[in-house]
Design a protein around this motif. Sequence first.
Motif, PDB file in Angstrom:
ATOM      1  N   ILE A 107      -2.518 -13.752  -0.114  1.00 30.16           N
ATOM      2  CA  ILE A 107      -3.057 -12.451  -0.730  1.00 30.16           C
ATOM      3  C   ILE A 107      -2.133 -12.302  -2.456  1.00 30.16           C
ATOM      4  CG2 ILE A 107      -4.205 -11.569   0.754  1.00 30.16           C
ATOM      5  CD1 ILE A 107      -2.500  -9.444   1.114  1.00 30.16           C
ATOM      6  N   HIS A 108      -2.933 -12.161  -3.707  1.00 31.00           N
ATOM      7  CA  HIS A 108      -2.462 -12.300  -4.654  1.00 31.00           C
ATOM      8  C   HIS A 108      -2.029 -10.954  -4.964  1.00 31.00           C
ATOM      9  CE1 HIS A 108      -2.475 -17.060  -5.438  1.00 31.00           C
ATOM     10  NE2 HIS A 108      -3.595 -16.567  -5.097  1.00 31.00           N
ATOM     11  N   LYS A 109      -3.141  -9.940  -4.858  1.00 32.67           N
ATOM     12  CA  LYS A 109      -2.390  -8.656  -4.749  1.00 32.67           C
ATOM     13  C   LYS A 109      -2.894  -7.890  -3.383  1.00 32.67           C
ATOM     14  CE  LYS A 109      -7.324  -7.097  -7.722  1.00 32.67           C
ATOM     15  NZ  LYS A 109      -7.509  -6.935  -8.273  1.00 32.67           N
ATOM     16  N   LEU A 110      -2.880  -6.728  -3.832  1.00 30.50           N
ATOM     17  CA  LEU A 110      -2.336  -5.666  -2.310  1.00 30.50           C
ATOM     18  C   LEU A 110      -3.962  -4.584  -3.220  1.00 30.50           C
ATOM     19  CD1 LEU A 110       0.800  -4.366  -1.360  1.00 30.50           C
ATOM     20  CD2 LEU A 110      -0.537  -5.727  -0.186  1.00 30.50           C
ATOM     21  N   ASN A 111      -5.008  -4.628  -2.009  1.00 31.82           N
ATOM     22  CA  ASN A 111      -6.034  -4.108  -2.034  1.00 31.82           C
ATOM     23  C   ASN A 111      -5.929  -2.577  -1.755  1.00 31.82           C
ATOM     24  OD1 ASN A 111      -7.760  -5.793  -2.794  1.00 31.82           O
ATOM     25  ND2 ASN A 111      -7.800  -6.686  -0.969  1.00 31.82           N
ATOM     26  N   ASP A 112      -6.704  -1.261  -1.845  1.00 31.77           N
ATOM     27  CA  ASP A 112      -6.299  -0.546  -1.331  1.00 31.77           C
ATOM     28  C   ASP A 112      -6.615  -0.235   0.010  1.00 31.77           C
ATOM     29  OD1 ASP A 112      -5.924   1.103  -3.990  1.00 31.77           O
ATOM     30  OD2 ASP A 112      -7.858   1.278  -4.419  1.00 31.77           O
TER      31      ASP A 112
END
Length: 267
Positions: free
Chosen positions: A89-94
Amino acid sequence: HTTWDFNFTVGPLLWLWAKIFNKRIIYHFFGGDFHTHFHKLPSFIKPIFLKTILSSDVIFFETKACIKYFENLGVKNIEWLPNARKSEIHKLNDKIYSKKFVFISRVINEKGINEIIEVSKLLDNSYVFDVYGPIDERYFNKNNFHNSNVNYKGELEPQEVSHIIKNYDLLLLPTYFSGEGYPGIVIEALAFGIPSITTNWISIPEIIQNNYNGFLIEPKNAIQLKQIIENINDTNYQNLRFNAFKSFENFDENIVFKKIIKAYLNE
């Protein structure tokens, strides 16, 4: 690309064979404990390995502990090649902390499974403890999980790990396994921003920093494991999660494997 037993047997002979044909030698030591095996050797045998495999054109070690040990002995051309995983993944989700913990490894004493079972009996049912991995039936069977809050979920194929681990909040690996290097499952967890509760054991503190991207406990310490678990809340979990994801940069295979390619191409 070799394991410690190969290094002490076939390794020097293969090194000599390559030298006879004037081949460039790139030597990759798997695992994080070669230096401990080497240290135990009689002093009159050590020069054999220092003059052969440890004189390769490029030497890759998985852990910084190995690098420091052999640099102090004057070994040159060493590079760090940590265990690596694919960036998923490239960014964290909530994500809200939901008290879901997972163990993914061989189900043996030395990986800390007994401590997890013990802790599960001391905590209420709001905590979820799931275990995946092959059971070594010399020490365990499924009945060992009875009368505990630990759910044994069976074995996973390698391609299934990423789909499973991202559904949990934290990885549990209270290991004291003697051959531990950089556990691949810890690195895989970092790729998803999942902190680990693991042990202050061999080279694991090179990956997990206590109270930053996870927690370190002393081996075989179920009470300390319980205390850490009880002190996690949604606020500190979010910080741990962010730092875990950030820590993965050092173990991204797109970065790590470029070192091997550059060594092959002699760049």
